[in-house]
Design an enzyme around this catalytic site. Structure first.
Site, mmCIF file in Angstrom:
data_model
loop_
_atom_site.group_PDB
_atom_site.id
_atom_site.type_symbol
_atom_site.label_atom_id
_atom_site.label_comp_id
_atom_site.label_asym_id
_atom_site.label_seq_id
_atom_site.Cartn_x
_atom_site.Cartn_y
_atom_site.Cartn_z
ATOM 1 N N GLU A 194 12.238 -10.504 -18.743
ATOM 2 C CA GLU A 194 11.694 -9.555 -19.718
ATOM 3 C C GLU A 194 12.722 -9.320 -20.806
ATOM 4 O O GLU A 194 13.892 -9.105 -20.464
ATOM 5 C CB GLU A 194 11.365 -8.218 -19.046
ATOM 6 C CG GLU A 194 10.102 -8.279 -18.236
ATOM 7 C CD GLU A 194 9.728 -6.962 -17.569
ATOM 8 O OE1 GLU A 194 10.235 -5.902 -17.994
ATOM 9 O OE2 GLU A 194 8.937 -6.999 -16.631
ATOM 10 N N ALA A 200 3.027 0.065 -18.116
ATOM 11 C CA ALA A 200 2.090 0.688 -17.167
ATOM 12 C C ALA A 200 2.280 2.201 -17.042
ATOM 13 O O ALA A 200 1.324 2.928 -16.792
ATOM 14 C CB ALA A 200 2.178 0.015 -15.805
ATOM 15 N N HIS A 248 5.351 -4.300 -20.287
ATOM 16 C CA HIS A 248 5.859 -3.337 -19.289
ATOM 17 C C HIS A 248 5.544 -1.892 -19.708
ATOM 18 O O HIS A 248 6.453 -1.067 -19.879
ATOM 19 C CB HIS A 248 7.367 -3.540 -19.084
ATOM 20 C CG HIS A 248 7.848 -3.096 -17.724
ATOM 21 N ND1 HIS A 248 8.867 -3.690 -17.032
ATOM 22 C CD2 HIS A 248 7.436 -2.070 -16.934
ATOM 23 C CE1 HIS A 248 9.070 -3.069 -15.876
ATOM 24 N NE2 HIS A 248 8.213 -2.074 -15.795
ATOM 25 N N MET A 303 0.851 -1.203 0.000
ATOM 26 C CA MET A 303 0.000 0.000 0.000
ATOM 27 C C MET A 303 0.885 1.252 0.000
ATOM 28 O O MET A 303 0.900 2.029 0.942
ATOM 29 C CB MET A 303 -0.938 -0.046 1.225
ATOM 30 C CG MET A 303 -1.996 1.043 1.291
ATOM 31 S SD MET A 303 -2.959 1.280 -0.212
ATOM 32 C CE MET A 303 -4.091 -0.127 -0.145
ATOM 33 N N GLY A 304 1.609 1.417 -1.103
ATOM 34 C CA GLY A 304 2.389 2.640 -1.279
ATOM 35 C C GLY A 304 1.609 3.611 -2.142
ATOM 36 O O GLY A 304 0.377 3.577 -2.173
ATOM 37 N N ARG A 305 2.353 4.471 -2.837
ATOM 38 C CA ARG A 305 1.696 5.487 -3.684
ATOM 39 C C ARG A 305 0.769 4.854 -4.717
ATOM 40 O O ARG A 305 -0.385 5.253 -4.858
ATOM 41 C CB ARG A 305 2.768 6.315 -4.425
ATOM 42 C CG ARG A 305 3.458 7.354 -3.579
ATOM 43 C CD ARG A 305 4.539 8.043 -4.406
ATOM 44 N NE ARG A 305 5.616 7.115 -4.707
ATOM 45 C CZ ARG A 305 6.794 7.085 -4.084
ATOM 46 N NH1 ARG A 305 7.065 7.980 -3.167
ATOM 47 N NH2 ARG A 305 7.698 6.191 -4.384
ATOM 48 N N ILE A 306 1.291 3.859 -5.456
ATOM 49 C CA ILE A 306 0.485 3.272 -6.535
ATOM 50 C C ILE A 306 -0.636 2.426 -5.939
ATOM 51 O O ILE A 306 -1.787 2.491 -6.399
ATOM 52 C CB ILE A 306 1.372 2.450 -7.499
ATOM 53 C CG1 ILE A 306 2.399 3.376 -8.172
ATOM 54 C CG2 ILE A 306 0.515 1.739 -8.554
ATOM 55 C CD1 ILE A 306 3.499 2.651 -8.948
ATOM 56 N N ARG A 361 6.885 -5.909 -10.440
ATOM 57 C CA ARG A 361 8.086 -6.505 -11.018
ATOM 58 C C ARG A 361 7.833 -7.997 -11.236
ATOM 59 O O ARG A 361 7.253 -8.668 -10.366
ATOM 60 C CB ARG A 361 9.295 -6.322 -10.096
ATOM 61 C CG ARG A 361 9.899 -4.917 -10.113
ATOM 62 C CD ARG A 361 10.574 -4.583 -11.440
ATOM 63 N NE ARG A 361 11.175 -3.258 -11.464
ATOM 64 C CZ ARG A 361 10.549 -2.151 -11.903
ATOM 65 N NH1 ARG A 361 9.317 -2.220 -12.349
ATOM 66 N NH2 ARG A 361 11.177 -0.997 -11.905
HETATM 67 C C1 GLV Z 1 8.738 0.913 -14.270
HETATM 68 O O1 GLV Z 1 8.604 -0.257 -14.101
HETATM 69 C C2 GLV Z 1 9.224 1.776 -13.254
HETATM 70 O O2 GLV Z 1 9.751 1.282 -12.244
HETATM 71 O O3 GLV Z 1 9.097 2.996 -13.407
#
Ligand code: GLV
Length: 325
Positions: A266, A287, A285, A154-157, A237
């Site tokens: 990856e 996002a 990758h 439960m961080g920023r994202i 990740r």
């Molecule tokens: C992408 O995966 C990032 O860490 O910004």
């Protein structure tokens, strides 16, 4: 003039800024510089702008030399960088945390919806000429509306994903190393242990860093606790999930579907069995890949690079303790 190496192209206006202020070399290939080339290119530089595909360790810092004043990563994650080694040498490491929070949370919802509602699978069927009728039992997926969303990290994202989930009337559970009472005061979030989260969630979304404690956090044991209708989403990740266990869970009916923005390794090899599964959505990758966000990440990483070579404080620094000396 200070020397810099920029290990991939970023937004051109920020390349120009770097070139105005420093003697810069920019790696223009689509693919990362091979290790040997990178070791050669960093020799004698004062600042490095790098990506998560570049391994930045003590050997590379040695190859650069003692004058290296800054490592500026264009990403929020920095598991590719040996931070203790940079800190030991007094080198500040820049990253781009706030810039991509919202965009990554949006992408997480996109994966939840895509995997949950079988969007890519059914879209492929249309293109393959398999749309023959409307059928009451075809392409049945999982609702977000009213479902339980389990957020690991439960961080920023994680918080922004939770807020979006609340918009879908989801119940939000979360697990982290400690409860976030500061957030619970403002949002209906329930802290639970990992087992409870896995057992009760319809969607499980990963937003932790990758380190020894989270490597293969989601393995056979975790899948065995999850609901058979559950959808796993990973926009954090790849190695947080054991890919062989994921394949077993998706083929054995232990969970319903997965949406992956990240894989291990990856890029995912074309013979990876996960690529054969209709209930596994895989995107490369992306996002944080919106125009506005990648522009802002370019601005922050270029500013961190230039501040660093000037000996000024970075805007966003992973290891600010280097300034305490
Ligand atoms: C992408 O995966 C990032 O860490 O910004």
């Amino acid at each position: 003039m200070a020397r810099t190496f920029v290990s991939r192209e970023i937004f051109p206006e920020y390349i120009e800024k770097i070139e105005e202020e420093t003697d810069a070399e920019v790696w223009k290939d689509e693919l990362p510089p091979p290790r040997d080339t990178l070791l050669e290119k960093v020799r004698g530089i004062d600042g490095l702008l790098c990506l998560l595909t570049d391994g930045i360790d003590g050997e590379l810092m040695d190859a650069a030399g003692r004058q290296l004043r800054v490592i500026s990563q264009i990403a929020v994650g920095y598991n590719n960088i040996d931070i203790p080694e940079a800190t030991r040498r007094g080198i500040p490491v820049g990253y781009t945390p706030e810039a991509l929070t919202q965009t990554t949370a949006d992408a997480t919802l996109a994966l939840m919806l895509t995997a949950g509602r079988r969007v890519t699978e059914s879209e492929r069927a249309v293109r393959a000429g398999k749309w023959r009728t409307w059928h009451p039992l075809h392409y049945l997926g999982q609702d977000l509306y009213g479902a339980t969303l389990g957020i690991i990290g439960m961080g920023r994202i994680g918080l922004e994903v939770a807020k979006r989930g609340l918009g879908f009337d989801m119940k939000i559970l979360y697990y982290d190393i400690a409860p976030r009472e500061d957030l619970e005061a403002d949002y209906p979030l329930t802290f639970v242990d990992l087992d409870t989260l896995l057992r009760e969630s319809d969607f499980v979304s990963l937003h932790t860093v990758l380190d020894e404690s989270t490597h293969h956090l989601i393995s056979d044991d975790a899948f065995s606790k999850m609901k058979s209708n559950a959808v796993l989403v990973n926009a954090a990740r790849g190695p947080i999930v054991d890919p062989a266990a994921l394949h077993r869970a998706l083929t054995g009916g232990q969970i319903a579907a997965a949406g992956l923005d990240v894989t291990d390794p990856e890029p995912i090899p074309m013979d990876d069995p996960l690529l054969t599964l209709d209930n596994c959505v895989i995107v490369p990758h992306i996002a944080s890949a919106s125009v506005a966000t990648r522009r802002e990440m370019s601005r922050i990483s270029a500013t961190n690079l230039l501040n660093g070579v000037r000996g000024e404080r970075l805007l966003t620094c992973v290891n600010p303790e280097v300034y305490d000396r």
